[in-house]
Write a protein that holds these residues in place. Sequence first.
Motif, PDB file in Angstrom:
ATOM      1  N   GLY A   7      21.387  33.070  19.712  1.00 49.48           N
ATOM      2  CA  GLY A   7      20.158  33.752  20.083  1.00 49.48           C
ATOM      3  C   GLY A   7      19.213  34.089  18.944  1.00 49.48           C
ATOM      4  O   GLY A   7      18.253  34.834  19.135  1.00 49.48           O
ATOM      5  N   VAL A   8      19.445  33.543  17.750  1.00 48.89           N
ATOM      6  CA  VAL A   8      18.541  33.801  16.640  1.00 48.89           C
ATOM      7  C   VAL A   8      17.216  33.091  16.914  1.00 48.89           C
ATOM      8  O   VAL A   8      17.185  31.930  17.320  1.00 48.89           O
ATOM      9  N   ASP A   9      16.125  33.788  16.672  1.00 49.52           N
ATOM     10  CA  ASP A   9      14.781  33.271  16.920  1.00 49.52           C
ATOM     11  C   ASP A   9      14.509  32.027  16.074  1.00 49.52           C
ATOM     12  O   ASP A   9      14.891  31.954  14.911  1.00 49.52           O
ATOM     13  N   ILE A  10      13.833  31.047  16.670  1.00 53.33           N
ATOM     14  CA  ILE A  10      13.557  29.772  15.993  1.00 53.33           C
ATOM     15  C   ILE A  10      12.698  29.973  14.741  1.00 53.33           C
ATOM     16  O   ILE A  10      12.873  29.290  13.737  1.00 53.33           O
ATOM     17  N   ALA A  11      11.778  30.924  14.776  1.00 49.20           N
ATOM     18  CA  ALA A  11      10.930  31.198  13.611  1.00 49.20           C
ATOM     19  C   ALA A  11      11.760  31.752  12.452  1.00 49.20           C
ATOM     20  O   ALA A  11      11.520  31.419  11.287  1.00 49.20           O
ATOM     21  N   THR A  12      12.743  32.564  12.758  1.00 53.68           N
ATOM     22  CA  THR A  12      13.621  33.112  11.725  1.00 53.68           C
ATOM     23  C   THR A  12      14.427  32.001  11.070  1.00 53.68           C
ATOM     24  O   THR A  12      14.552  31.958   9.837  1.00 53.68           O
ATOM     25  N   ILE A  13      14.936  31.096  11.868  1.00 56.45           N
ATOM     26  CA  ILE A  13      15.701  29.971  11.323  1.00 56.45           C
ATOM     27  C   ILE A  13      14.804  29.116  10.436  1.00 56.45           C
ATOM     28  O   ILE A  13      15.209  28.689   9.348  1.00 56.45           O
ATOM     29  N   ALA A  14      13.586  28.866  10.880  1.00 56.32           N
ATOM     30  CA  ALA A  14      12.644  28.069  10.086  1.00 56.32           C
ATOM     31  C   ALA A  14      12.383  28.732   8.735  1.00 56.32           C
ATOM     32  O   ALA A  14      12.348  28.054   7.698  1.00 56.32           O
ATOM     33  N   LEU A  15      12.232  30.046   8.718  1.00 58.49           N
ATOM     34  CA  LEU A  15      12.021  30.757   7.457  1.00 58.49           C
ATOM     35  C   LEU A  15      13.230  30.644   6.543  1.00 58.49           C
ATOM     36  O   LEU A  15      13.098  30.428   5.345  1.00 58.49           O
ATOM     37  N   TRP A  16      14.429  30.796   7.100  1.00 52.92           N
ATOM     38  CA  TRP A  16      15.651  30.696   6.296  1.00 52.92           C
ATOM     39  C   TRP A  16      15.808  29.310   5.691  1.00 52.92           C
ATOM     40  O   TRP A  16      16.299  29.164   4.587  1.00 52.92           O
ATOM     41  N   LEU A  17      15.393  28.286   6.449  1.00 54.88           N
ATOM     42  CA  LEU A  17      15.517  26.908   5.967  1.00 54.88           C
ATOM     43  C   LEU A  17      14.361  26.501   5.062  1.00 54.88           C
ATOM     44  O   LEU A  17      14.374  25.420   4.486  1.00 54.88           O
ATOM     45  N   GLY A  18      13.351  27.343   4.967  1.00 55.09           N
ATOM     46  CA  GLY A  18      12.193  27.025   4.143  1.00 55.09           C
ATOM     47  C   GLY A  18      11.247  26.040   4.802  1.00 55.09           C
ATOM     48  O   GLY A  18      10.515  25.327   4.125  1.00 55.09           O
ATOM     49  N   ILE A  19      11.251  25.997   6.120  1.00 56.33           N
ATOM     50  CA  ILE A  19      10.395  25.076   6.867  1.00 56.33           C
ATOM     51  C   ILE A  19       9.101  25.799   7.236  1.00 56.33           C
ATOM     52  O   ILE A  19       9.128  26.877   7.807  1.00 56.33           O
ATOM     53  N   ARG A  20       7.973  25.201   6.891  1.00 55.99           N
ATOM     54  CA  ARG A  20       6.692  25.856   7.153  1.00 55.99           C
ATOM     55  C   ARG A  20       6.220  25.672   8.582  1.00 55.99           C
ATOM     56  O   ARG A  20       5.509  26.503   9.114  1.00 55.99           O
ATOM     57  N   VAL A  21       6.585  24.573   9.204  1.00 55.19           N
ATOM     58  CA  VAL A  21       6.130  24.285  10.560  1.00 55.19           C
ATOM     59  C   VAL A  21       7.324  24.428  11.502  1.00 55.19           C
ATOM     60  O   VAL A  21       8.294  23.690  11.394  1.00 55.19           O
ATOM     61  N   GLN A  23       7.772  23.618  14.514  1.00 60.63           N
ATOM     62  CA  GLN A  23       8.053  22.505  15.418  1.00 60.63           C
ATOM     63  C   GLN A  23       9.196  21.645  14.885  1.00 60.63           C
ATOM     64  O   GLN A  23       9.963  21.073  15.648  1.00 60.63           O
ATOM     65  N   THR A  24       9.309  21.545  13.569  1.00 61.30           N
ATOM     66  CA  THR A  24      10.391  20.773  12.966  1.00 61.30           C
ATOM     67  C   THR A  24      11.739  21.380  13.314  1.00 61.30           C
ATOM     68  O   THR A  24      12.733  20.674  13.483  1.00 61.30           O
ATOM     69  N   THR A  25      11.790  22.681  13.437  1.00 60.84           N
ATOM     70  CA  THR A  25      13.038  23.382  13.696  1.00 60.84           C
ATOM     71  C   THR A  25      13.440  23.321  15.162  1.00 60.84           C
ATOM     72  O   THR A  25      14.587  23.595  15.496  1.00 60.84           O
ATOM     73  N   HIS A  26      12.548  22.938  16.036  1.00 64.19           N
ATOM     74  CA  HIS A  26      12.843  22.912  17.467  1.00 64.19           C
ATOM     75  C   HIS A  26      13.926  21.898  17.842  1.00 64.19           C
ATOM     76  O   HIS A  26      14.481  21.982  18.930  1.00 64.19           O
ATOM     77  N   ILE A  27      14.244  20.971  16.951  1.00 64.67           N
ATOM     78  CA  ILE A  27      15.324  20.027  17.256  1.00 64.67           C
ATOM     79  C   ILE A  27      16.639  20.762  17.457  1.00 64.67           C
ATOM     80  O   ILE A  27      17.512  20.304  18.190  1.00 64.67           O
ATOM     81  N   TYR A  28      16.776  21.921  16.821  1.00 63.63           N
ATOM     82  CA  TYR A  28      18.010  22.692  16.943  1.00 63.63           C
ATOM     83  C   TYR A  28      18.167  23.326  18.320  1.00 63.63           C
ATOM     84  O   TYR A  28      19.259  23.698  18.710  1.00 63.63           O
ATOM     85  N   GLU A  29      17.079  23.438  19.048  1.00 64.49           N
ATOM     86  CA  GLU A  29      17.168  24.010  20.390  1.00 64.49           C
ATOM     87  C   GLU A  29      17.874  23.060  21.357  1.00 64.49           C
ATOM     88  O   GLU A  29      18.434  23.491  22.352  1.00 64.49           O
ATOM     89  N   HIS A  30      17.830  21.779  21.049  1.00 61.28           N
ATOM     90  CA  HIS A  30      18.386  20.790  21.965  1.00 61.28           C
ATOM     91  C   HIS A  30      19.673  20.161  21.452  1.00 61.28           C
ATOM     92  O   HIS A  30      20.268  19.341  22.140  1.00 61.28           O
ATOM     93  N   ALA A  31      20.076  20.518  20.254  1.00 59.77           N
ATOM     94  CA  ALA A  31      21.292  19.952  19.677  1.00 59.77           C
ATOM     95  C   ALA A  31      22.503  20.750  20.149  1.00 59.77           C
ATOM     96  O   ALA A  31      22.449  21.961  20.276  1.00 59.77           O
ATOM     97  N   ASP A  32      23.585  20.063  20.399  1.00 63.77           N
ATOM     98  CA  ASP A  32      24.795  20.698  20.909  1.00 63.77           C
ATOM     99  C   ASP A  32      25.927  20.516  19.904  1.00 63.77           C
ATOM    100  O   ASP A  32      26.351  19.395  19.630  1.00 63.77           O
ATOM    101  N   PRO A  33      26.440  21.609  19.319  1.00 58.03           N
ATOM    102  CA  PRO A  33      27.508  21.479  18.328  1.00 58.03           C
ATOM    103  C   PRO A  33      28.757  20.781  18.871  1.00 58.03           C
ATOM    104  O   PRO A  33      29.434  20.064  18.136  1.00 58.03           O
TER     105      PRO A  33
END
Length: 65
Positions: A7-21, A23-33
């Motif tokens: 449940g971590v917010d996608i914007a928070t994950i993007a900041l932790w990864l150093g991603i400025r946009v 949308q690039t991080t949205h791939i993680y919403e659909h990936a299944d471990p």
Amino acid sequence: MLLRSKGVDIATIALWLGIRVTQTTHIYEHADPALKEQAIARRPPRAKPGRYRPPDTLLAFLESL
């Protein structure tokens, strides 16, 4: 992927990864471990278990670049 499943917010994950946009991080919403683990567990029938060791000729070529 695990952060998104917890449940971590996608914007928070993007900041932790150093991603400025974000949308690039949205791939993680659909990936299944679980699917990733299944794919890693599969290997070609004749493949040797263990780590790949490149031949010396390949290493020499790469070092010459």
